[in-house]
Design a protein around this motif. Sequence first.
Motif, PDB file in Angstrom:
ATOM      1  N   ASP A   1       4.879   6.566  14.229  1.00 48.76           N
ATOM      2  CA  ASP A   1       5.313   5.340  13.749  1.00 48.76           C
ATOM      3  C   ASP A   1       4.343   4.637  12.240  1.00 48.76           C
ATOM      4  O   ASP A   1       4.501   4.503  11.332  1.00 48.76           O
ATOM      5  CB  ASP A   1       5.813   4.136  14.298  1.00 48.76           C
ATOM      6  N   GLY A   2       3.055   4.662  12.957  1.00 47.30           N
ATOM      7  CA  GLY A   2       2.102   4.411  11.986  1.00 47.30           C
ATOM      8  C   GLY A   2       1.955   5.299  10.750  1.00 47.30           C
ATOM      9  O   GLY A   2       1.608   5.098   9.830  1.00 47.30           O
ATOM     10  N   ARG A   3       1.857   6.548  11.147  1.00 40.72           N
ATOM     11  CA  ARG A   3       1.722   7.729  10.139  1.00 40.72           C
ATOM     12  C   ARG A   3       2.853   7.624   9.163  1.00 40.72           C
ATOM     13  O   ARG A   3       2.643   7.935   8.103  1.00 40.72           O
ATOM     14  CB  ARG A   3       1.658   9.198  10.806  1.00 40.72           C
ATOM     15  N   LEU A   4       4.211   7.329   9.645  1.00 41.84           N
ATOM     16  CA  LEU A   4       5.286   7.455   8.713  1.00 41.84           C
ATOM     17  C   LEU A   4       5.245   6.164   7.858  1.00 41.84           C
ATOM     18  O   LEU A   4       5.557   6.363   6.565  1.00 41.84           O
ATOM     19  CB  LEU A   4       6.431   7.672   9.730  1.00 41.84           C
ATOM     20  N   ASP A   5       4.963   5.264   8.536  1.00 41.12           N
ATOM     21  CA  ASP A   5       4.628   3.913   7.833  1.00 41.12           C
ATOM     22  C   ASP A   5       3.765   3.867   6.585  1.00 41.12           C
ATOM     23  O   ASP A   5       3.824   3.577   5.530  1.00 41.12           O
ATOM     24  CB  ASP A   5       4.219   2.523   8.418  1.00 41.12           C
ATOM     25  N   ARG A   6       2.454   4.744   6.794  1.00 41.69           N
ATOM     26  CA  ARG A   6       1.598   4.940   5.912  1.00 41.69           C
ATOM     27  C   ARG A   6       2.021   5.741   4.733  1.00 41.69           C
ATOM     28  O   ARG A   6       1.980   5.635   3.599  1.00 41.69           O
ATOM     29  CB  ARG A   6       0.351   5.578   6.361  1.00 41.69           C
ATOM     30  N   LEU A   7       2.921   6.851   5.202  1.00 40.04           N
ATOM     31  CA  LEU A   7       3.427   7.816   4.144  1.00 40.04           C
ATOM     32  C   LEU A   7       4.575   7.026   3.341  1.00 40.04           C
ATOM     33  O   LEU A   7       4.653   7.285   2.018  1.00 40.04           O
ATOM     34  CB  LEU A   7       4.153   9.039   4.962  1.00 40.04           C
ATOM     35  N   ARG A   8       5.460   6.424   4.010  1.00 38.72           N
ATOM     36  CA  ARG A   8       6.432   5.477   3.332  1.00 38.72           C
ATOM     37  C   ARG A   8       5.720   4.644   2.133  1.00 38.72           C
ATOM     38  O   ARG A   8       6.272   4.674   0.836  1.00 38.72           O
ATOM     39  CB  ARG A   8       7.276   4.783   4.242  1.00 38.72           C
ATOM     40  N   ARG A   9       4.717   4.053   2.695  1.00 36.54           N
ATOM     41  CA  ARG A   9       3.980   3.074   1.430  1.00 36.54           C
ATOM     42  C   ARG A   9       3.335   3.808   0.421  1.00 36.54           C
ATOM     43  O   ARG A   9       3.496   3.373  -0.638  1.00 36.54           O
ATOM     44  CB  ARG A   9       2.757   2.220   2.051  1.00 36.54           C
ATOM     45  N   LYS A  10       2.824   5.269   0.931  1.00 34.78           N
ATOM     46  CA  LYS A  10       2.434   5.773  -0.289  1.00 34.78           C
ATOM     47  C   LYS A  10       3.233   6.420  -1.427  1.00 34.78           C
ATOM     48  O   LYS A  10       3.167   6.465  -2.452  1.00 34.78           O
ATOM     49  CB  LYS A  10       1.608   7.148   0.113  1.00 34.78           C
ATOM     50  N   VAL A  11       4.314   6.956  -0.729  1.00 34.99           N
ATOM     51  CA  VAL A  11       5.568   7.395  -1.401  1.00 34.99           C
ATOM     52  C   VAL A  11       6.014   6.337  -2.247  1.00 34.99           C
ATOM     53  O   VAL A  11       6.346   6.451  -3.631  1.00 34.99           O
ATOM     54  CB  VAL A  11       6.642   7.992  -0.443  1.00 34.99           C
ATOM     55  N   GLU A  12       6.203   5.198  -1.754  1.00 34.81           N
ATOM     56  CA  GLU A  12       6.807   3.937  -2.505  1.00 34.81           C
ATOM     57  C   GLU A  12       5.694   3.346  -3.458  1.00 34.81           C
ATOM     58  O   GLU A  12       6.104   2.544  -4.337  1.00 34.81           O
ATOM     59  CB  GLU A  12       7.297   2.733  -1.627  1.00 34.81           C
ATOM     60  N   GLY A  13       4.617   3.757  -3.492  1.00 28.81           N
ATOM     61  CA  GLY A  13       3.495   3.461  -4.513  1.00 28.81           C
ATOM     62  C   GLY A  13       2.774   2.257  -4.203  1.00 28.81           C
ATOM     63  O   GLY A  13       2.190   1.436  -4.902  1.00 28.81           O
ATOM     64  N   GLY A  14       2.637   1.734  -2.736  1.00 32.72           N
ATOM     65  CA  GLY A  14       2.213   0.657  -2.483  1.00 32.72           C
ATOM     66  C   GLY A  14       0.985   1.077  -1.561  1.00 32.72           C
ATOM     67  O   GLY A  14       0.218   0.791  -1.258  1.00 32.72           O
TER      68      GLY A  14
END
Length: 150
Positions: A137-150
């Motif tokens: 969950d933590g890894r996917l959350d970091r990836l989501r933020r990176k992809v969304e530019g945040g």
Amino acid sequence: MSAGPGVPAGSGVGVAAPADVSPPAGRGAAAGRAAASGGGAASGPAPDLGAVFGALADATRRDVLRRLAGTGDSVTASALAADLPMTRQAVAKHLRALADAGLVVAAREGRETRFRAIPGALDDAVSWMAATGARWDGRLDRLRRKVEGG
């Protein structure tokens, strides 16, 4: 193909514990077998994670364990087989695999062998899955933020 992080797909025979998880000292398949054969307390050492996941990889074993845990009492292989589409010998084989994994305990009562689910036997496996899920969950959350530019 993998059934999930650290859990190989397939029959589960010979499945090793996930590389990032080791059972606590003094715990393992041998201790689970000792408890299953009556050589230890029902709340004894936790079973080896690899043995638990290996035993649970089989849908029939999961069903047998679910039925056994649902009774709240000890049951013979014959009694379990009466409600399943298989022979008593087949049920006994699955019960032995569950006992070897430390999930059930067998006790002789006269001429019968009665099996009982061990309370808490899945605690270490559940903890491992929760911890692994939280890491993902933590890894996917970091990836989501990176992809969304945040």
